[in-house]
Design a protein around this motif. Structure first.
Motif, PDB file in Angstrom:
ATOM      1  N   THR A   1      41.405  74.908  36.758  1.00  0.00           N
ATOM      2  CA  THR A   1      40.127  75.444  37.239  1.00  0.00           C
ATOM      3  C   THR A   1      39.457  76.382  36.249  1.00  0.00           C
ATOM      4  O   THR A   1      38.285  76.713  36.405  1.00  0.00           O
ATOM      5  N   ASN A   2      40.218  76.868  35.285  1.00  0.00           N
ATOM      6  CA  ASN A   2      39.689  77.925  34.415  1.00  0.00           C
ATOM      7  C   ASN A   2      39.389  77.353  33.035  1.00  0.00           C
ATOM      8  O   ASN A   2      40.294  77.050  32.260  1.00  0.00           O
ATOM      9  N   PHE A   3      38.105  77.211  32.748  1.00  0.00           N
ATOM     10  CA  PHE A   3      37.677  76.539  31.519  1.00  0.00           C
ATOM     11  C   PHE A   3      38.492  77.032  30.319  1.00  0.00           C
ATOM     12  O   PHE A   3      38.443  78.191  29.942  1.00  0.00           O
ATOM     13  N   CYS A   4      39.236  76.111  29.700  1.00  0.00           N
ATOM     14  CA  CYS A   4      40.251  76.526  28.742  1.00  0.00           C
ATOM     15  C   CYS A   4      40.104  75.865  27.386  1.00  0.00           C
ATOM     16  O   CYS A   4      40.682  76.328  26.397  1.00  0.00           O
ATOM     17  N   HIS A   5      39.340  74.785  27.293  1.00  0.00           N
ATOM     18  CA  HIS A   5      39.463  73.914  26.131  1.00  0.00           C
ATOM     19  C   HIS A   5      38.378  72.852  26.242  1.00  0.00           C
ATOM     20  O   HIS A   5      37.864  72.584  27.329  1.00  0.00           O
ATOM     21  N   ALA A   6      38.036  72.240  25.123  1.00  0.00           N
ATOM     22  CA  ALA A   6      37.051  71.156  25.171  1.00  0.00           C
ATOM     23  C   ALA A   6      37.511  70.040  26.112  1.00  0.00           C
ATOM     24  O   ALA A   6      36.698  69.335  26.707  1.00  0.00           O
TER      25      ALA A   6
ATOM     26  N   LYS B   1      49.661  81.549  24.433  1.00  0.00           N
ATOM     27  CA  LYS B   1      49.861  82.957  24.080  1.00  0.00           C
ATOM     28  C   LYS B   1      48.578  83.615  23.616  1.00  0.00           C
ATOM     29  O   LYS B   1      48.539  84.813  23.331  1.00  0.00           O
ATOM     30  N   VAL B   2      47.547  82.811  23.486  1.00  0.00           N
ATOM     31  CA  VAL B   2      46.289  83.334  22.967  1.00  0.00           C
ATOM     32  C   VAL B   2      45.588  84.162  24.032  1.00  0.00           C
ATOM     33  O   VAL B   2      45.438  83.723  25.169  1.00  0.00           O
ATOM     34  N   GLU B   3      45.207  85.365  23.652  1.00  0.00           N
ATOM     35  CA  GLU B   3      44.471  86.253  24.542  1.00  0.00           C
ATOM     36  C   GLU B   3      43.292  85.534  25.192  1.00  0.00           C
ATOM     37  O   GLU B   3      42.551  84.820  24.505  1.00  0.00           O
ATOM     38  N   ASP B   4      43.119  85.723  26.505  1.00  0.00           N
ATOM     39  CA  ASP B   4      41.972  85.186  27.237  1.00  0.00           C
ATOM     40  C   ASP B   4      42.141  83.708  27.573  1.00  0.00           C
ATOM     41  O   ASP B   4      41.279  83.125  28.227  1.00  0.00           O
ATOM     42  N   LEU B   5      43.243  83.086  27.152  1.00  0.00           N
ATOM     43  CA  LEU B   5      43.404  81.654  27.410  1.00  0.00           C
ATOM     44  C   LEU B   5      44.129  81.438  28.739  1.00  0.00           C
ATOM     45  O   LEU B   5      45.315  81.099  28.796  1.00  0.00           O
ATOM     46  N   THR B   6      43.366  81.637  29.785  1.00  0.00           N
ATOM     47  CA  THR B   6      43.865  81.527  31.152  1.00  0.00           C
ATOM     48  C   THR B   6      43.692  80.095  31.652  1.00  0.00           C
ATOM     49  O   THR B   6      42.697  79.453  31.339  1.00  0.00           O
ATOM     50  N   HIS B   7      44.662  79.602  32.397  1.00  0.00           N
ATOM     51  CA  HIS B   7      44.516  78.310  33.080  1.00  0.00           C
ATOM     52  C   HIS B   7      44.495  78.537  34.586  1.00  0.00           C
ATOM     53  O   HIS B   7      44.890  79.603  35.071  1.00  0.00           O
ATOM     54  N   GLY B   8      44.073  77.527  35.299  1.00  0.00           N
ATOM     55  CA  GLY B   8      44.120  77.581  36.753  1.00  0.00           C
ATOM     56  C   GLY B   8      44.769  76.320  37.281  1.00  0.00           C
ATOM     57  O   GLY B   8      44.899  75.325  36.560  1.00  0.00           O
ATOM     58  N   LEU B   9      45.197  76.372  38.530  1.00  0.00           N
ATOM     59  CA  LEU B   9      45.719  75.176  39.183  1.00  0.00           C
ATOM     60  C   LEU B   9      45.113  75.092  40.585  1.00  0.00           C
ATOM     61  O   LEU B   9      45.252  76.020  41.385  1.00  0.00           O
TER      62      LEU B   9
END
Lengths: 645, 645
Positions: A627-632, A585-593
């Motif tokens: 694909t979308n840099f999300c986390h360490a 739910k955090v703004e800008d926290l996009t993921h990719g597949l």
């Protein structure tokens, strides 16, 4: 020449312009590529020895237009992307590119053209592949309320395939696309600003679309030699349903489109009123036209059944040709004669005038709104009487912006200039006042400007702060990057008496038209509402694989740094649908597949759901990864798709 | 904290960092999304009330990094585009985007994925459609000569489908793509800098490719449970032929790649040396590794036939696993233990060291080149003895750039900082010198930096001028544009003792890695050589239609403002090939060709030739038009394709 500090190159430009003004006009119309002269003459750029061009603004103003780290821009610019098929969002004055909005193109980053949702909007062939992969966006305009932008939608055309797209301004994503029947070369588009009849409807409900290329109405390959029967079509699309409401058959080729502030008229400038199919025929007449559509009368005619349909389309088509409309009092369309092969028509912010540029005439034609209405009432002898000014402004005039203080700014393609001219002075001069001097300033731009537009200049709130010149040739303005140069978007401060060039922004080809909007008029959402997506997987516990025969659905979630399933198994030959909800739910926290070898690649923004369907035709282990840099631990965010042989 | 002018938000950042440094490390490794804390806490951006962030550079420096109209940038930046599948060319310090280079994506503006020439490079299915439409470019590196860039080629990976692409630097266009066998998740790539054996070959002839995901070697869907047998592959591609020369079977997952200045070694940092297939298994070990490949030995082994082939591929695969290489004196690969789940390895410009970052360890590990060679000679007891420093630098260290003055700059993903540390001080500290202070400066960036790199930092000519931080989250740094934010590329002046943030550039997702190159090292061509294209139509008089059965070839030219044929006629069902040569020789005078409903759209640059092939399945009149604004009569530049029913 108005600036005493004019550089040598500017002075050289004047000489050239004077020559062209006096000698080159005739040559132009027989195809001499006059506009090539200047670029050819300019030295090839050398990265090692860059041109020592002087800064255009004085030393005291250095940094005045800079947006320092942490500061926000004052304005958004929403821009078409030409044959890239997309639209773009820039910040001004910085020129920062914030976002590309995929529209008619594929964009594998966001999954546009990959996901089921985007394919549905783009349209598919019976085999499920995309109907079209290409597009050509020229004009982008938002919806209106009370004569200014209301922040709901933007509309943009596809010239190639004759489509109109709508972009939601809260998410800045394309949500609907319609293909116009009978139309080839859909060029200009503009939403209406209010209803012509119902005063309660003070907002956009229609979008007008100018069809450029004339073709046989039944384009079936059997009547191609009857070129005199080729026709262009002007269309009206419903802004909400995005269905085509009605169409109008016209003479000549529609180009740009504008709409009136009172909702009564839409207009389009026209070249090739000769209805020629060859180059020289398109330029044989000395005058072309600006057409005004009487919206209320057209809709009455449709209601009364006075229309035809063509070529399998069910959309009502009314007759807007000159021959079909002999009497102004009942005419659906008013043809106002203007200079040769015009390119561009723009309404003034006070709602009084339309400026229609000459292109092959060195003039802008100013048409008065009330006089056009008078013509429709039968109170003008000749439509040409609606013209109230026609100042000579320079060579190759195309598009005009207004500053809300009575001045117009027109791009001069051949002169590579912006010319500032005063509307009232132009009217006085046209009436015979020899003391009136319409042209008040000129500024050289680099090079060959196409569209130009002012901040809020297409609304009643034109603020006269900036003009942006989208130039078609950048040549030596940027470091060389091979044969394909960028274009230049040159930012000009128009708040003072003199125009000031304040920034050269490089832009990827090829913005045709844009708008400049103050930041407070744009209200976006940063996080989606999960309930908007009927197929959302709302809890990681709901992740599962469901099989119905050979159809398999994989319900998946993402939450940094994991997907909801560590692995899932399907069988070779299955039709697999993956539904992915991003639970973050955090703004800008996009993921990719992305799934290797399966050509799957898309992102999911916070609380968004997307899906893809494919045949599992390759057995083996396939690592589906974020694909979308999300986390360490983004690299470790991957799951196995196991396809059994 | 190093800057007395630190703003409140910066001070808040320090508090948070200290907390994380002391308390949060353990939590991290069990998946607490520590990196989300900061973004979540920051206020949502409001366009109407922008954050009043102070300019990061002092008032006296306003304009210092501005590139005024008419001025050229000092540097090029060549950047990967992540899951957009493309690469990009920026100017620095301006941040202007000069060009997108389509690589693995479709780009309908230039016709990438549309023209026959681009389809041949991209690869097609038997039916002629594209094999893949998506890609994921992470790392872009040019070819070398004498330890610095020679301006010939750039190489870039596709993580999704395991492909390596080459870009010609004279035209800045992709010219070859190869798909690596046996590889999923091709992550890092780096060209060699010279031959390990032949001193005459002092330039790039090989490109190294790190395979990330471990899969069954015969990935046929029959052995998917035997996860202990999954393996990753390290590949070597010939820089000229772009064929795969050889591959190496390794333990663990390859991540980034670097190459030595003497040509003897290639290296890759590795996470998941545990060979786990689940998240927690990938992080169970306290140490992972940095692998060094002995290029000469590998090529001798291949020559001697000491290889296998797998899964239908003919590429020789040598055994580089630990088990297969018990004796350093004959070993093909050296496994140097480094901190947990590292992400990034970079060679220092003096050729002496490799910095390998910890990611889940707050350290950077410095490995000495000569000591690795010593290990291969059997003169080190343990590969870990090649480590000469391991400074504690902060949380989430990823990538390191060098300034050529003995300092390293590492991105700290979790700390949202760039840390500057001194190499010699780090070595002294590691040796036990308690007075040595490796960390010399820290700078907050906004937010969560991924890659960071210095101007010329990957060459022996590192100039210590700029560091660019490609940050994964921009949050409140730019005007909001909906759920998908841009990323920030923050430009940092590193020429002084203290790092200085000088610009926030917005970038479309998602640059992973880039290089910064002074403008004098890049020499592009602005006009093609017509003779490069064997199918060129060299004279407008050669325009014609040729038929062989149902195969029709249309020979066409463009010259502003006309195409060489006014119309051409084909029959429904014909296979039509249009070959278009742009005869214009003037720099920047590009034309385009679009055909409505036939999904054709591409450009031809001056003196270039491109072609398309399609089935004429729709009868009627189709206006083929120029898409790239070329001339005052650009709109009139169109010809009819007549498809007889």
């Amino acid at each position: 020449m108005n600036d005493k500090k004019a550089s040598q190159s500017e002075l050289a430009g004047i000489g050239r312009r004077k020559f062209l003004n006096t000698a080159a006009l005739a040559g132009l119309t027989v195809g001499v590529a006059a506009c090539n002269d200047k670029p050819a003459a300019s030295a090839a750029p050398s990265a090692a020895a860059p041109a020592a061009a002087p800064a255009a603004h004085a030393a005291s103003e250095v940094g005045k237009y800079e947006v320092a780290p942490g500061q926000l821009d004052e304005y958004y610019s929403f821009s078409s992307g030409g044959h890239s098929g997309e639209c773009r969002i820039y910040g001004l004055p910085s020129g920062r590119l914030f976002k590309r909005i995929p529209v008619f193109n594929m964009d594998c980053l966001v999954g546009w053209g990959v996901t089921n949702e985007s394919k549905k909007i783009l349209g598919t062939k019976p085999d499920g592949s995309l109907k079209y992969h290409t597009g050509d966006t020229h004009h982008i305009h938002p919806s209106y309320k009370d004569g200014t932008y209301d922040g709901r939608y933007m509309f943009v055309n596809d010239k190639i395939h004759g489509r109109l797209a709508r972009i939601r301004m809260d998410t800045m994503e394309t949500d609907k696309i319609v293909e116009l029947p009978l139309v080839q070369g859909f060029h200009g588009t503009f939403p209406d600003k209010r209803d012509p009849v119902d005063p309660a409807i003070n907002y956009t409900t229609r979008v007008f679309c100018g069809g450029e290329f004339a073709i046989p109405l039944d384009n079936n390959g059997k009547n191609m030699d009857a070129t005199a029967d080729y026709r262009s079509i002007f269309s009206c699309v419903d802004a909400e349903s995005m269905e085509v409401r009605w169409q109008v058959l016209v003479d000549g080729n529609c180009d740009l489109v504008a709409s009136s502030y009172d909702g009564k008229l839409a207009c389009t400038n026209q070249y090739n009123t000769e209805n020629g199919v060859h180059y020289e025929d398109m330029m044989s007449a000395e005058m072309d036209a600006c057409l005004f559509f009487n919206i209320a009368r057209i809709e009455e005619a449709v209601k009364a059944g006075k229309f035809k349909t063509y070529g399998g389309s069910k959309v009502p088509v009314v007759d807007g040709t000159k021959a079909g409309n002999p009497d102004p009092k009942t005419s659906l369309v008013c043809y106002v004669p203007v200079g040769k092969n015009p390119h561009g028509v723009n309404a003034s912010p006070d709602g009084k005038y339309y400026a229609c540029s000459g292109k092959l005439s060195p003039t802008a034609t100013l048409i008065e709104h009330d006089l056009v209405l008078k013509w429709f009432d039968g109170d003008l002898k000749d439509a040409r009487e609606a013209v109230v000014a026609e100042p000579e402004i320079g060579l190759g005039p195309l598009h005009t912006g207004f500053d809300g203080r009575g001045n117009a700014y027109t791009t001069l393609f051949l002169d590579s200039q912006i010319v500032k001219w005063n509307v009232e002075a132009a009217i006085k001069s046209y009436k015979g006042d020899k003391t009136a001097q319409p042209v008040v300033d000129r500024l050289d731009v680099m090079y060959q400007p196409g569209h130009g537009f002012t901040s809020m200049g297409e609304t009643k709130d034109a603020d006269g702060k900036y003009f942006l010149s989208d130039n078609k040739f950048s040549k030596d303005r940027f470091l060389p990057v091979g044969p394909l140069h960028p274009e230049t978007a040159q930012l000009i401060d128009i708040s003072g008496d003199k125009m000031k060039l304040v920034a050269d922004h490089a832009v990827y080809s090829e913005p045709h038209d844009s708008i400049i909007v103050p930041r407070n008029l744009v209200r976006t959402r940063q996080v989606y509402d999960i309930d908007e997506f009927p197929n959302a997987v709302k809890d990681a516990k709901d992740c599962r694989v469901e099989r119905k025969g050979k159809k398999v659905t994989v319900y998946l979630t993402s939450q940094a740094p994991t997907f909801g399933l560590r692995e899932w198994t399907v069988k070779r030959g299955d039709e697999v649908t993956i539904i992915l909800t991003n639970l973050d739910k955090v703004e800008d926290l996009t993921h990719g597949l992305a799934i290797p070898k399966y050509d799957i690649n898309f992102i999911v923004n916070p609380q968004e759901t997307k899906s893809v369907t494919f045949i599992a035709d390759k057995p083996g282990v396939y690592w589906a990864y974020c694909t979308n840099f999300c986390h360490a631990l983004h690299l470790e965010m991957r799951s196995r798709m196991l396809v059994e042989a």
